[in-house]
Structures are given as C-alpha cells and as structure tokens.
Design an enzyme around this catalytic site. Structure first.
Site, PDB file in Angstrom:
ATOM      1  N   TYR A  58       0.815  -1.220   0.000  1.00 58.56           N
ATOM      2  CA  TYR A  58       0.000   0.000   0.000  1.00 58.56           C
ATOM      3  C   TYR A  58       0.850   1.272   0.000  1.00 58.56           C
ATOM      4  CZ  TYR A  58      -4.029  -2.903   0.166  1.00 58.56           C
ATOM      5  OH  TYR A  58      -4.964  -3.842  -0.185  1.00 58.56           O
ATOM      6  N   ASP A  96      -7.785   5.019  -5.136  1.00 57.49           N
ATOM      7  CA  ASP A  96      -7.003   6.202  -5.529  1.00 57.49           C
ATOM      8  C   ASP A  96      -7.846   7.462  -5.318  1.00 57.49           C
ATOM      9  OD1 ASP A  96      -7.737   5.126  -8.825  1.00 57.49           O
ATOM     10  OD2 ASP A  96      -8.517   6.985  -7.988  1.00 57.49           O
ATOM     11  N   HIS A 111     -14.487   0.821  -1.003  1.00 58.22           N
ATOM     12  CA  HIS A 111     -13.389  -0.054  -0.582  1.00 58.22           C
ATOM     13  C   HIS A 111     -12.285   0.710   0.125  1.00 58.22           C
ATOM     14  CE1 HIS A 111     -14.638  -3.202  -3.809  1.00 58.22           C
ATOM     15  NE2 HIS A 111     -15.374  -3.285  -2.718  1.00 58.22           N
ATOM     16  N   CYS A 119      -6.789   3.481  12.877  1.00 59.92           N
ATOM     17  CA  CYS A 119      -6.099   3.033  14.093  1.00 59.92           C
ATOM     18  C   CYS A 119      -6.885   1.920  14.778  1.00 59.92           C
ATOM     19  CB  CYS A 119      -5.949   4.213  15.068  1.00 59.92           C
ATOM     20  SG  CYS A 119      -5.206   3.728  16.650  1.00 59.92           S
ATOM     21  N   CYS A 138      -0.739   6.928  15.516  1.00 61.03           N
ATOM     22  CA  CYS A 138      -2.132   7.339  15.293  1.00 61.03           C
ATOM     23  C   CYS A 138      -2.262   8.845  15.532  1.00 61.03           C
ATOM     24  CB  CYS A 138      -3.067   6.596  16.264  1.00 61.03           C
ATOM     25  SG  CYS A 138      -4.762   7.231  16.208  1.00 61.03           S
ATOM     26  N   THR A 179     -14.907  -1.709 -14.746  1.00 62.67           N
ATOM     27  CA  THR A 179     -14.769  -2.763 -13.740  1.00 62.67           C
ATOM     28  C   THR A 179     -15.061  -4.118 -14.378  1.00 62.67           C
ATOM     29  OG1 THR A 179     -15.499  -3.584 -11.576  1.00 62.67           O
ATOM     30  CG2 THR A 179     -17.136  -2.413 -12.905  1.00 62.67           C
ATOM     31  N   SER A 180     -14.365  -5.139 -13.878  1.00 63.49           N
ATOM     32  CA  SER A 180     -14.472  -6.477 -14.466  1.00 63.49           C
ATOM     33  C   SER A 180     -15.705  -7.216 -13.957  1.00 63.49           C
ATOM     34  CB  SER A 180     -13.222  -7.295 -14.112  1.00 63.49           C
ATOM     35  OG  SER A 180     -13.116  -7.399 -12.691  1.00 63.49           O
ATOM     36  N   ASN A 204     -16.870  -0.050 -20.757  1.00 64.69           N
ATOM     37  CA  ASN A 204     -15.679  -0.811 -20.370  1.00 64.69           C
ATOM     38  C   ASN A 204     -14.817  -1.057 -21.608  1.00 64.69           C
ATOM     39  OD1 ASN A 204     -14.609  -1.947 -17.870  1.00 64.69           O
ATOM     40  ND2 ASN A 204     -14.679  -3.914 -18.953  1.00 64.69           N
ATOM     41  N   ALA A 222     -12.158   4.339 -21.450  1.00 64.84           N
ATOM     42  CA  ALA A 222     -13.013   5.244 -20.676  1.00 64.84           C
ATOM     43  C   ALA A 222     -12.729   6.707 -21.030  1.00 64.84           C
ATOM     44  CB  ALA A 222     -12.766   5.017 -19.184  1.00 64.84           C
TER      45      ALA A 222
HETATM   46  C1  BV8 Z   1     -17.441  -9.073   1.423  1.00 68.55           C
HETATM   47  C2  BV8 Z   1      -9.495  -2.733  -2.146  1.00 68.55           C
HETATM   48  C3  BV8 Z   1     -18.765  -9.925   3.131  1.00 68.55           C
HETATM   49  C4  BV8 Z   1      -8.205  -3.447  -1.995  1.00 68.55           C
HETATM   50  C5  BV8 Z   1     -10.838  -4.481  -3.110  1.00 68.55           C
HETATM   51  C6  BV8 Z   1     -17.259 -16.431  -3.970  1.00 68.55           C
HETATM   52  C7  BV8 Z   1     -18.279 -15.951  -4.770  1.00 68.55           C
HETATM   53  C8  BV8 Z   1     -18.715 -14.630  -4.663  1.00 68.55           C
HETATM   54  C9  BV8 Z   1     -18.139 -13.752  -3.736  1.00 68.55           C
HETATM   55  C10 BV8 Z   1     -17.122 -14.244  -2.953  1.00 68.55           C
HETATM   56  C11 BV8 Z   1     -16.674 -15.563  -3.060  1.00 68.55           C
HETATM   57  N1  BV8 Z   1     -15.665 -15.717  -2.176  1.00 68.55           N
HETATM   58  C12 BV8 Z   1     -15.463 -14.555  -1.504  1.00 68.55           C
HETATM   59  C13 BV8 Z   1     -16.359 -13.664  -1.956  1.00 68.55           C
HETATM   60  C14 BV8 Z   1     -16.521 -12.266  -1.510  1.00 68.55           C
HETATM   61  C15 BV8 Z   1     -15.431 -11.403  -2.088  1.00 68.55           C
HETATM   62  C16 BV8 Z   1     -15.369 -11.526  -3.587  1.00 68.55           C
HETATM   63  O1  BV8 Z   1     -16.211 -11.007  -4.312  1.00 68.55           O
HETATM   64  N2  BV8 Z   1     -14.312 -12.239  -4.051  1.00 68.55           N
HETATM   65  C17 BV8 Z   1     -14.131 -12.430  -5.466  1.00 68.55           C
HETATM   66  C18 BV8 Z   1     -12.624 -12.490  -5.762  1.00 68.55           C
HETATM   67  C19 BV8 Z   1     -14.839 -13.731  -5.893  1.00 68.55           C
HETATM   68  N3  BV8 Z   1     -15.785 -10.039  -1.737  1.00 68.55           N
HETATM   69  C20 BV8 Z   1     -15.384  -9.530  -0.568  1.00 68.55           C
HETATM   70  O2  BV8 Z   1     -14.639 -10.110   0.194  1.00 68.55           O
HETATM   71  C21 BV8 Z   1     -15.940  -8.178  -0.209  1.00 68.55           C
HETATM   72  N4  BV8 Z   1     -16.477  -8.232   1.124  1.00 68.55           N
HETATM   73  O3  BV8 Z   1     -17.956  -9.835   0.637  1.00 68.55           O
HETATM   74  O4  BV8 Z   1     -17.771  -9.012   2.734  1.00 68.55           O
HETATM   75  C22 BV8 Z   1     -19.081  -9.641   4.520  1.00 68.55           C
HETATM   76  C23 BV8 Z   1     -20.400  -9.795   4.920  1.00 68.55           C
HETATM   77  C24 BV8 Z   1     -20.729  -9.534   6.212  1.00 68.55           C
HETATM   78  C25 BV8 Z   1     -19.736  -9.119   7.105  1.00 68.55           C
HETATM   79  C26 BV8 Z   1     -18.414  -8.970   6.698  1.00 68.55           C
HETATM   80  C27 BV8 Z   1     -18.077  -9.243   5.390  1.00 68.55           C
HETATM   81  C28 BV8 Z   1     -14.876  -7.106  -0.167  1.00 68.55           C
HETATM   82  C29 BV8 Z   1     -14.230  -6.988  -1.497  1.00 68.55           C
HETATM   83  C30 BV8 Z   1     -13.329  -5.758  -1.479  1.00 68.55           C
HETATM   84  C31 BV8 Z   1     -11.895  -6.173  -1.708  1.00 68.55           C
HETATM   85  N5  BV8 Z   1     -11.102  -4.965  -1.926  1.00 68.55           N
HETATM   86  N6  BV8 Z   1     -10.188  -3.335  -3.276  1.00 68.55           N
HETATM   87  C32 BV8 Z   1      -7.158  -2.811  -2.838  1.00 68.55           C
HETATM   88  O5  BV8 Z   1      -7.469  -1.977  -3.711  1.00 68.55           O
HETATM   89  O6  BV8 Z   1      -5.994  -3.197  -2.613  1.00 68.55           O
HETATM   90  S1  BV8 Z   1     -11.373  -5.339  -4.481  1.00 68.55           S
HETATM   91  C33 BV8 Z   1     -10.605  -4.757  -5.897  1.00 68.55           C
HETATM   92  O7  BV8 Z   1     -10.852  -5.691  -6.952  1.00 68.55           O
HETATM   93  C34 BV8 Z   1     -11.211  -3.514  -6.449  1.00 68.55           C
HETATM   94  O8  BV8 Z   1     -11.506  -2.585  -5.460  1.00 68.55           O
HETATM   95  C35 BV8 Z   1     -12.428  -3.984  -7.181  1.00 68.55           C
HETATM   96  O9  BV8 Z   1     -13.526  -4.017  -6.305  1.00 68.55           O
HETATM   97  C36 BV8 Z   1     -12.099  -5.400  -7.500  1.00 68.55           C
HETATM   98  C37 BV8 Z   1     -12.111  -5.648  -8.982  1.00 68.55           C
HETATM   99  O10 BV8 Z   1     -11.311  -4.718  -9.531  1.00 68.55           O
HETATM  100  P1  BV8 Z   1     -11.808  -3.813 -10.762  1.00 68.55           P
HETATM  101  O11 BV8 Z   1     -11.941  -2.437 -10.241  1.00 68.55           O
HETATM  102  O12 BV8 Z   1     -12.980  -4.386 -11.460  1.00 68.55           O
HETATM  103  O13 BV8 Z   1     -10.531  -3.934 -11.642  1.00 68.55           O
HETATM  104  P2  BV8 Z   1     -10.154  -5.140 -12.609  1.00 68.55           P
HETATM  105  O14 BV8 Z   1      -8.698  -5.060 -12.899  1.00 68.55           O
HETATM  106  O15 BV8 Z   1     -10.710  -6.412 -12.081  1.00 68.55           O
HETATM  107  O16 BV8 Z   1     -10.974  -4.776 -13.929  1.00 68.55           O
HETATM  108  C38 BV8 Z   1     -10.653  -3.589 -14.623  1.00 68.55           C
HETATM  109  C39 BV8 Z   1     -11.624  -3.505 -15.773  1.00 68.55           C
HETATM  110  O17 BV8 Z   1     -11.370  -2.279 -16.467  1.00 68.55           O
HETATM  111  C40 BV8 Z   1     -11.451  -4.623 -16.767  1.00 68.55           C
HETATM  112  O18 BV8 Z   1     -12.719  -5.149 -17.110  1.00 68.55           O
HETATM  113  C41 BV8 Z   1     -10.795  -3.946 -17.981  1.00 68.55           C
HETATM  114  O19 BV8 Z   1     -11.266  -4.496 -19.202  1.00 68.55           O
HETATM  115  C42 BV8 Z   1     -11.284  -2.540 -17.846  1.00 68.55           C
HETATM  116  N7  BV8 Z   1     -10.365  -1.540 -18.390  1.00 68.55           N
HETATM  117  C43 BV8 Z   1      -9.015  -1.582 -18.421  1.00 68.55           C
HETATM  118  N8  BV8 Z   1      -8.544  -0.459 -19.013  1.00 68.55           N
HETATM  119  C44 BV8 Z   1      -9.615   0.308 -19.332  1.00 68.55           C
HETATM  120  C45 BV8 Z   1     -10.781  -0.382 -18.935  1.00 68.55           C
HETATM  121  N9  BV8 Z   1     -12.012   0.108 -19.134  1.00 68.55           N
HETATM  122  C46 BV8 Z   1     -12.120   1.310 -19.727  1.00 68.55           C
HETATM  123  N10 BV8 Z   1     -11.044   2.036 -20.139  1.00 68.55           N
HETATM  124  C47 BV8 Z   1      -9.790   1.566 -19.956  1.00 68.55           C
HETATM  125  N11 BV8 Z   1      -8.737   2.291 -20.377  1.00 68.55           N
END
Ligand code: BV8
Length: 240
Positions: A58, A96, A111, A119, A138, A179-180, A204, A222
């Site tokens: 981070y 960001d 997120h 803290c 903190c 977003t994916s 997207n 975008a």
């Molecule tokens: C929760 C911060 C419950 C961190 C992030 C099984 C099935 C379903 C769900 C789950 C499962 N197992 C676990 C889960 C839940 C889990 C989840 O969904 N896992 C996934 C992997 C299956 N989710 C969680 O854990 C969430 N919490 O469920 O809590 C709960 C309930 C009660 C009490 C307590 C808890 C929390 C998830 C948050 C994780 N943190 N970010 C950090 O940044 O370091 S997630 C992170 O990845 C992002 O924030 C975002 O959310 C996610 C996906 O990223 P994207 O933003 O979509 O980026 P990506 O690269 O994937 O895609 C980019 C897209 O842009 C692409 O499509 C590309 O084609 C496109 N692109 C590229 N360039 C361009 C473009 N488009 C336009 N123009 C361009 N130039």
C-alpha cells in the site's frame, strides 16, 4: 438511451477508469504484485501474517498517486456531477484519489482510500500521506504500530452499503465504468438496479463478467467513451 427521464443516476467505477492515468488495474497485471496474488495481499489474514509486506504494497501504491493525474473520464464525471440537475452518486471501488482531484463531490469510496489511515487501538480514521509502515503513530490517540491502511480487504464489509443500497433503490439509471464485475457486492449492483426498473449501461474496454445484465453496453477506453456519454446526458438535460 430510452425516453424515460433519467433523474437519479448511480455510477459505479473500477480500476479501468484510472488505467489511462497510469494506475495498474487488478487483472491486467494478471492480479499479481511482486509475484503475490492481490487476493492474497489484500486480506486481514495477510496483514496479520506479514504486516510489512502489506504495508509495502500500500505504501508503493500511495506513493504512485503523486505521479499520476486524473484523466478525461474522471474530469467528465466531475462535470456531470457538477451540472446534473437530479440525484447523482459516484460509487468507486478504487482506492485512488483521482475522482476527488478531478472535482467530483457526490462520491464515496466503498473499498476505502489509500490516503486514509485506520487506528486499531482507538478506531480513529484520518488522512494519511506518505509511507505508513509498521510503526505509524495514530493521529487521534498517538498509539504506535496500530495504524493499518483504511482499505476494505477481501472478507471485510465494504463501506456505506446502506447509502449505496438506498441510491440503487431510487436509481433511474445505473452506469458501470471500468470494472471487471469480478468482486461482490459491487458486481451485484447492476442486478439490484435492474430489479428496481433502472436503465443499465456498461462502459468498459471489453465485456465484463456481468455484461449480460446491462441493457446497453459501450466498449472502448473510458477516456474516450465517458466524455461522449456525459456530453449526451448533459445535452439531454438541457433539452428537458
Ligand atoms: C465481502 C481494495 C462480506 C483493496 C478491493 C465467492 C463468490 C462470490 C463472492 C465471494 C466468493 N468468495 C469470496 C467472496 C466475496 C469477495 C469476492 O467477491 N471475491 C471475489 C474475488 C470472488 N468479496 C469480498 O470479500 C468483499 N467483502 O464480501 O464481505 C461480509 C459480509 C458480512 C460481514 C463482513 C463481510 C470485499 C471486497 C473488497 C476487496 N477490496 N479493493 C485494494 O485496492 O488493494 S477489491 C478490488 O478488486 C477492487 O476494489 C475492485 O472491487 C475489484 C475488482 O477490480 P476492478 O476495479 O474491477 O478492476 P479489474 O482489474 O478487475 O478490472 C478492470 C476492468 O477495467 C477490466 O474489465 C478492464 O477491461 C477494464 N479496463 C481496463 N482499461 C480500461 C478499462 N475500461 C475502460 N477504459 C480503460 N482504459
């Protein structure tokens, strides 16, 4: 877009909206950072096991923010935010600060944010610039070494879910940008909006994992597609 007045808009953004600013997306780098899968670093377990590694991840991304600028997509959304006469909420998955720096106001980070610390001793949250590392003090209770990144990790509850659900319930239009559709609950917002009768639009680079749920889909960078869409929306708003 259909002829229904688009009064209330919810816009979900992901890493793709910041790609043209030079910030890596999660999946383009096949989700790897220093050979670690992001899913393995962005977790409370990883932080408990190896806080130095997670802080390094981070701290590097927070430092990167000083090297990048908002792009045309961020600026277009800020313009829409400023000029749209109805309700509007930008829900970003991104940690960001590019939406803010572009001027967006009606914005929330579901997120968390790189520029925030949390803290674990006093539960205080506060702005954080520069490296955090394991010995950060903190700003609220002065405890050392208890400050973690204010980021929602996998397995943790995203922020402001009540506010997001309310906005989705009242939305006439839900737009997903860069977003994916791989991570829940964000990936499920389109289905909630659709269920409530909202129009749905995906902008997207390529079809997301949820593209079948969208009534309209526009593919391209975008930086090109979002300003075009905003121009259409504001032209339509003026015409009303
Ligand atoms: C929760 C911060 C419950 C961190 C992030 C099984 C099935 C379903 C769900 C789950 C499962 N197992 C676990 C889960 C839940 C889990 C989840 O969904 N896992 C996934 C992997 C299956 N989710 C969680 O854990 C969430 N919490 O469920 O809590 C709960 C309930 C009660 C009490 C307590 C808890 C929390 C998830 C948050 C994780 N943190 N970010 C950090 O940044 O370091 S997630 C992170 O990845 C992002 O924030 C975002 O959310 C996610 C996906 O990223 P994207 O933003 O979509 O980026 P990506 O690269 O994937 O895609 C980019 C897209 O842009 C692409 O499509 C590309 O084609 C496109 N692109 C590229 N360039 C361009 C473009 N488009 C336009 N123009 C361009 N130039």
């Amino acid at each position: 877009m259909a002829d229904m007045p688009m009064r209330n808009i919810v816009i979900l953004t992901g890493a793709g909206i910041s790609a043209e600013s030079g910030l890596a997306t999660f999946r383009a780098s096949d989700g790897l950072w220093e050979d670690h899968r992001v899913e393995d670093v962005a977790t409370p377990e990883a932080y408990a096991r190896d806080p130095a590694l997670v802080h390094r991840f981070y701290d590097a991304r927070r430092a990167r923010l000083h090297e990048v600028e908002p792009n045309a997509a961020h600026l277009a959304l800020a313009r829409l935010d400023a000029e749209w006469p109805g309700e509007l909420l930008i829900v970003t998955q991104n940690v960001d600060d590019l939406h803010e720096r572009a001027g967006a106001k009606r914005l929330l980070h579901m997120h968390g944010e790189l520029n925030s610390g949390w803290c674990l001793a006093c539960d205080g949250r506060f702005a954080w610039v520069g490296p955090m590392g394991e010995e950060a003090e903190c700003k609220v209770c002065a405890a050392h070494g208890m400050v973690r990144p204010d980021i929602v990790w996998f397995g943790e509850m995203p922020y402001d879910m009540d506010r997001i659900d309310e906005a989705l319930m009242n939305a006439d239009l839900f737009v997903s940008i860069g977003t994916s559709g791989a991570v829940y609950p964000a990936a499920g917002f389109v289905q909630t909006a659709k269920y409530r009768g909202a129009q749905t639009l995906e902008i997207n680079l390529e079809p997301s994992q949820g593209s079948i749920f969208f009534g309209e889909r526009r593919y391209g960078p975008a930086g090109l597609e979002v300003p075009k869409w905003v121009d259409e929306m504001l032209a339509g708003a003026d015409a009303e």
